[in-house]
Motif scaffolding. Structure first.
Motif, PDB file in Angstrom:
ATOM      1  N   GLU A  14      22.147 -52.210  -0.708  1.00 19.92           N
ATOM      2  CA  GLU A  14      21.440 -52.936  -1.774  1.00 19.92           C
ATOM      3  C   GLU A  14      20.099 -52.302  -2.141  1.00 19.92           C
ATOM      4  OE1 GLU A  14      20.611 -55.014   2.174  1.00 19.92           O
ATOM      5  OE2 GLU A  14      22.403 -54.251   1.168  1.00 19.92           O
ATOM      6  N   LEU A  15      19.570 -51.427  -1.288  1.00 22.71           N
ATOM      7  CA  LEU A  15      18.313 -50.735  -1.595  1.00 22.71           C
ATOM      8  C   LEU A  15      18.543 -49.397  -2.310  1.00 22.71           C
ATOM      9  CD1 LEU A  15      15.231 -50.496  -1.402  1.00 22.71           C
ATOM     10  CD2 LEU A  15      15.514 -49.638   0.922  1.00 22.71           C
ATOM     11  N   LEU A  16      19.737 -48.834  -2.172  1.00 24.41           N
ATOM     12  CA  LEU A  16      19.995 -47.500  -2.727  1.00 24.41           C
ATOM     13  C   LEU A  16      19.777 -47.426  -4.236  1.00 24.41           C
ATOM     14  CD1 LEU A  16      23.083 -46.330  -0.672  1.00 24.41           C
ATOM     15  CD2 LEU A  16      20.742 -45.439  -0.587  1.00 24.41           C
ATOM     16  N   GLY A  17      20.325 -48.360  -4.973  1.00 20.15           N
ATOM     17  CA  GLY A  17      20.170 -48.332  -6.432  1.00 20.15           C
ATOM     18  C   GLY A  17      18.709 -48.406  -6.851  1.00 20.15           C
ATOM     19  N   PRO A  18      17.976 -49.415  -6.388  1.00 25.13           N
ATOM     20  CA  PRO A  18      16.560 -49.493  -6.738  1.00 25.13           C
ATOM     21  C   PRO A  18      15.755 -48.281  -6.259  1.00 25.13           C
ATOM     22  CG  PRO A  18      17.319 -51.603  -5.890  1.00 25.13           C
ATOM     23  CD  PRO A  18      18.436 -50.621  -5.685  1.00 25.13           C
ATOM     24  N   TYR A  19      16.080 -47.788  -5.052  1.00 22.45           N
ATOM     25  CA  TYR A  19      15.368 -46.623  -4.525  1.00 22.45           C
ATOM     26  C   TYR A  19      15.568 -45.415  -5.438  1.00 22.45           C
ATOM     27  CZ  TYR A  19      13.935 -42.890  -1.380  1.00 22.45           C
ATOM     28  OH  TYR A  19      13.309 -41.789  -0.850  1.00 22.45           O
ATOM     29  N   TYR A  20      16.812 -45.107  -5.742  1.00 19.17           N
ATOM     30  CA  TYR A  20      17.067 -43.927  -6.560  1.00 19.17           C
ATOM     31  C   TYR A  20      16.661 -44.122  -8.017  1.00 19.17           C
ATOM     32  CZ  TYR A  20      18.785 -41.161  -2.773  1.00 19.17           C
ATOM     33  OH  TYR A  20      18.845 -40.435  -1.611  1.00 19.17           O
ATOM     34  N   ALA A  21      16.553 -45.359  -8.474  1.00 13.78           N
ATOM     35  CA  ALA A  21      15.987 -45.599  -9.808  1.00 13.78           C
ATOM     36  C   ALA A  21      14.519 -45.158  -9.825  1.00 13.78           C
ATOM     37  CB  ALA A  21      16.120 -47.076 -10.189  1.00 13.78           C
ATOM     38  N   VAL A  22      13.800 -45.413  -8.729  1.00 15.78           N
ATOM     39  CA  VAL A  22      12.407 -44.966  -8.630  1.00 15.78           C
ATOM     40  C   VAL A  22      12.357 -43.441  -8.524  1.00 15.78           C
ATOM     41  CG1 VAL A  22      10.320 -45.003  -7.189  1.00 15.78           C
ATOM     42  CG2 VAL A  22      11.564 -47.128  -7.652  1.00 15.78           C
ATOM     43  N   VAL A  23      13.223 -42.847  -7.727  1.00 13.32           N
ATOM     44  CA  VAL A  23      13.260 -41.387  -7.625  1.00 13.32           C
ATOM     45  C   VAL A  23      13.496 -40.780  -9.007  1.00 13.32           C
ATOM     46  CG1 VAL A  23      14.543 -39.416  -6.686  1.00 13.32           C
ATOM     47  CG2 VAL A  23      13.987 -41.360  -5.205  1.00 13.32           C
ATOM     48  N   ARG A  24      14.446 -41.332  -9.743  1.00 10.34           N
ATOM     49  CA  ARG A  24      14.739 -40.845 -11.107  1.00 10.34           C
ATOM     50  C   ARG A  24      13.508 -40.963 -12.004  1.00 10.34           C
ATOM     51  NH1 ARG A  24      16.193 -43.275 -15.857  1.00 10.34           N
ATOM     52  NH2 ARG A  24      17.635 -42.118 -17.200  1.00 10.34           N
ATOM     53  N   ARG A  25      12.860 -42.115 -11.960  1.00 10.05           N
ATOM     54  CA  ARG A  25      11.655 -42.339 -12.775  1.00 10.05           C
ATOM     55  C   ARG A  25      10.560 -41.340 -12.422  1.00 10.05           C
ATOM     56  NH1 ARG A  25       8.475 -48.125 -12.952  1.00 10.05           N
ATOM     57  NH2 ARG A  25       6.861 -47.501 -14.425  1.00 10.05           N
ATOM     58  N   LEU A  26      10.370 -41.101 -11.128  1.00 11.15           N
ATOM     59  CA  LEU A  26       9.332 -40.171 -10.696  1.00 11.15           C
ATOM     60  C   LEU A  26       9.677 -38.730 -11.041  1.00 11.15           C
ATOM     61  CD1 LEU A  26       8.249 -41.898  -7.426  1.00 11.15           C
ATOM     62  CD2 LEU A  26       6.846 -41.478  -9.440  1.00 11.15           C
TER      63      LEU A  26
END
Length: 141
Positions: A55-67
């Motif tokens: 459940e953390l993977l999607g939000p985590y990688y959304a931040v990685v993508r944004r950064l």
């Protein structure tokens, strides 16, 4: 010894933070490959990618993508290198992702280790079968 990334997350160790939310903190690497090299870490101490809850993977990688986009824009870069190590070459045992600005002819050559082809198509098929079996055994296949 206590995890330095946990100390940064809690505000007990200095870091040049560039982003944070309820589950992720991002800050400049103190030993960057290039200026603008950012580390993205989950707030929770999770040693490797396989410890990160689904459940953390999607939000985590959304931040990685944004950064990745933000670093490219801020550093006037042509692209970025985004990578994580899992145990081997992981200097801090707290899962993290590197976001590094890239430019043509910046001196980095692909990956940082020698790459090799499979011995032959049969060996590649054998390795693929091993990985497929492991995925199936994990319930993800």
């Amino acid at each position: 010894m206590e995890c330095v990334f946990c100390r940064i997350v809690r505000g007990e160790a200095p870091a040049d933070r560039v982003y944070e939310d309820g589950s992720v903190v991002a800050f400049l690497d103190v030993r960057p490959l290039f200026e603008g090299h950012v580390l993205v870490v989950p707030r929770e101490h999770l040693p490797t990618l396989t410890d990160v809850p689904p459940e953390l993977l999607g939000p985590y990688y959304a931040v990685v993508r944004r950064l990745a986009g933000a670093v490219e824009s801020a550093m006037d870069a042509r692209g970025s290198f985004v990578a994580s190590n899992n145990r081997v070459s992981q200097s801090v045992p707290h899962f993290h992702t590197h976001v590094v600005p890239r430019r043509p002819r910046d001196g980095l050559r692909g990956f940082f280790w020698p790459r090799r082809r499979y011995r032959d198509a049969e060996r590649a098929a054998e390795v693929a079968a091993l990985v497929r079996a492991a995925v199936s055994a994990d319930g993800a296949g």
